[in-house]
Design a protein around this motif. Structure first.
Motif, mmCIF file in Angstrom:
data_model
loop_
_atom_site.group_PDB
_atom_site.id
_atom_site.type_symbol
_atom_site.label_atom_id
_atom_site.label_comp_id
_atom_site.label_asym_id
_atom_site.label_seq_id
_atom_site.Cartn_x
_atom_site.Cartn_y
_atom_site.Cartn_z
ATOM 1 N N UNK A 62 0.636 -1.391 0.161
ATOM 2 C CA UNK A 62 -0.212 0.036 0.161
ATOM 3 C C UNK A 62 0.960 1.265 -0.175
ATOM 4 N N UNK A 63 1.507 1.253 -0.908
ATOM 5 C CA UNK A 63 2.455 2.303 -0.929
ATOM 6 C C UNK A 63 2.104 3.787 -1.133
ATOM 7 N N UNK A 64 0.945 3.574 -2.020
ATOM 8 C CA UNK A 64 0.254 5.303 -1.754
ATOM 9 C C UNK A 64 -0.061 6.561 -0.543
ATOM 10 N N UNK A 65 0.134 5.482 0.417
ATOM 11 C CA UNK A 65 0.494 5.891 1.772
ATOM 12 C C UNK A 65 2.150 6.890 1.434
ATOM 13 N N UNK A 66 2.705 6.577 0.593
ATOM 14 C CA UNK A 66 3.991 7.152 1.265
ATOM 15 C C UNK A 66 4.236 8.628 0.028
ATOM 16 N N UNK A 67 4.709 9.364 1.276
ATOM 17 C CA UNK A 67 4.509 10.710 -0.302
ATOM 18 C C UNK A 67 6.100 11.159 -0.662
ATOM 19 N N UNK A 68 7.190 9.902 -0.481
ATOM 20 C CA UNK A 68 7.566 9.209 -1.678
ATOM 21 C C UNK A 68 8.711 8.020 -0.834
ATOM 22 N N UNK A 69 8.778 7.328 -2.302
ATOM 23 C CA UNK A 69 9.872 6.103 -1.958
ATOM 24 C C UNK A 69 11.200 5.955 -2.460
ATOM 25 N N UNK A 70 12.354 5.994 -1.612
ATOM 26 C CA UNK A 70 13.564 5.709 -1.636
ATOM 27 C C UNK A 70 14.126 4.080 -1.935
ATOM 28 N N UNK A 71 14.198 3.726 -3.884
ATOM 29 C CA UNK A 71 15.149 2.732 -3.691
ATOM 30 C C UNK A 71 16.171 2.679 -3.973
ATOM 31 N N UNK A 72 17.104 2.052 -2.343
ATOM 32 C CA UNK A 72 17.746 2.541 -1.823
ATOM 33 C C UNK A 72 19.106 0.926 -2.121
ATOM 34 N N UNK A 73 18.371 0.236 -3.384
ATOM 35 C CA UNK A 73 19.165 -1.860 -3.656
ATOM 36 C C UNK A 73 20.692 -1.077 -3.994
ATOM 37 N N UNK A 74 22.127 -1.516 -3.474
ATOM 38 C CA UNK A 74 23.002 -0.447 -3.582
ATOM 39 C C UNK A 74 23.428 -1.309 -5.043
ATOM 40 N N UNK A 75 24.814 -2.349 -5.303
ATOM 41 C CA UNK A 75 25.632 -2.885 -6.008
ATOM 42 C C UNK A 75 24.060 -3.931 -7.169
ATOM 43 N N UNK A 76 22.978 -4.280 -6.115
ATOM 44 C CA UNK A 76 22.162 -5.704 -7.589
ATOM 45 C C UNK A 76 21.611 -4.679 -8.440
ATOM 46 N N UNK A 77 22.512 -3.808 -9.950
ATOM 47 C CA UNK A 77 21.708 -3.273 -10.438
ATOM 48 C C UNK A 77 20.286 -3.497 -11.022
ATOM 49 N N UNK A 78 20.405 -5.292 -11.164
ATOM 50 C CA UNK A 78 19.131 -5.462 -11.968
ATOM 51 C C UNK A 78 17.710 -5.459 -10.837
ATOM 52 N N UNK A 79 18.066 -5.622 -9.380
ATOM 53 C CA UNK A 79 17.070 -5.830 -8.650
ATOM 54 C C UNK A 79 16.659 -4.346 -8.767
ATOM 55 N N UNK A 80 17.472 -3.515 -8.179
ATOM 56 C CA UNK A 80 17.220 -2.073 -8.439
ATOM 57 C C UNK A 80 16.153 -2.033 -9.251
ATOM 58 N N UNK A 81 16.335 -1.688 -10.812
ATOM 59 C CA UNK A 81 15.611 -1.749 -12.171
ATOM 60 C C UNK A 81 14.555 -2.078 -12.112
ATOM 61 N N UNK A 82 14.566 -3.208 -11.558
ATOM 62 C CA UNK A 82 13.397 -4.125 -11.413
ATOM 63 C C UNK A 82 12.065 -3.456 -10.609
#
Length: 217
Positions: A62-82
């Motif tokens: 239910x991310x609609x309650x978040x003012x912003x979402x920070x994708x802080x996934x580091x070295x795994x670029x594929x996971x970050x992009x997905x």
């Protein structure tokens, strides 16, 4: 007070999360590792164990309650992009993404996120600026060559007026405010006299601030 979701609780993600908590916001921390999520359960508003590359799993947050979402996934670029693509698919509007490489940045920029962050590069620039201008304790780039800088008044400036400090600069520098103990003073006249340990917030072009810098040591 706002609510944020931080996905990826590595060093960068948890540092951002804890600072947001310190600033009075609420934070949901998300990590695929139960060990990591459990580690911060007492420090964050909420922690969730979730595979952020799974769009269906993200929908359940239910991310609609978040003012912003920070994708802080580091070295795994594929996971970050997905993860980023999934967030776009489920309609999250304010997405900030940590990018580790130029390729990562290039691909994320095509997804239309709100902001791309390069923490190592940005910190490296700040360290270089601090080494080059040790009198500047903090700075903010406003774009188009304009900056705001925080300067701590040295003892050598005892009873100097603002006009004396700024008199040799060929272009304009604005004094935004001065902090003295618990007081914050604005709209200061140029004959205002500073004291050691005052904190000045100055704004101007990089050229003007660079010209002033040698006088602030």
């Amino acid at each position: 007070m706002a609510h944020f979701t931080v996905i990826g609780l590595g060093r960068f993600g948890i540092a951002a999360s804890l600072e947001l908590i310190h600033l009075g916001h609420t934070v949901t921390g998300v990590d695929r590792s139960a060990t990591v999520a459990d580690k911060y359960v007492e420090e964050l508003t909420q922690t969730v164990i979730c595979d952020a590359t799974d769009e269906n799993a993200l929908r359940e947050l239910d991310l609609s309650n978040s003012d912003a979402v920070l994708v802080a996934i580091g070295a795994d670029m594929q996971s970050s992009l997905l993860c980023t693509l999934s967030l776009k698919n489920i309609g999250v509007r304010e997405i900030w993404v940590k990018a580790s490489t130029k390729a990562h940045h290039t691909i994320v920029s095509k997804l239309g996120v709100s902001r791309i962050i390069h923490p190592e590069e940005e910190m490296g620039m700040r360290v270089a600026q601090a080494l080059h201008y040790p009198m500047v304790h903090n700075y903010l780039a406003l774009g188009h060559g304009m900056y705001v800088v925080e300067v701590h008044v040295k003892s050598a400036w005892q009873d100097h007026s603002l006009s004396q400090i700024l008199e040799r600069t060929s272009t304009s520098i604005d004094v935004l405010l001065l902090k003295r103990d618990q007081q914050t003073l604005t709209q200061l006249p140029l004959n205002f006299r500073v004291q050691p340990d005052d904190i000045l917030l100055l704004s101007g072009s990089r050229a003007a601030l660079t010209q002033l810098a040698p006088r602030l040591v």
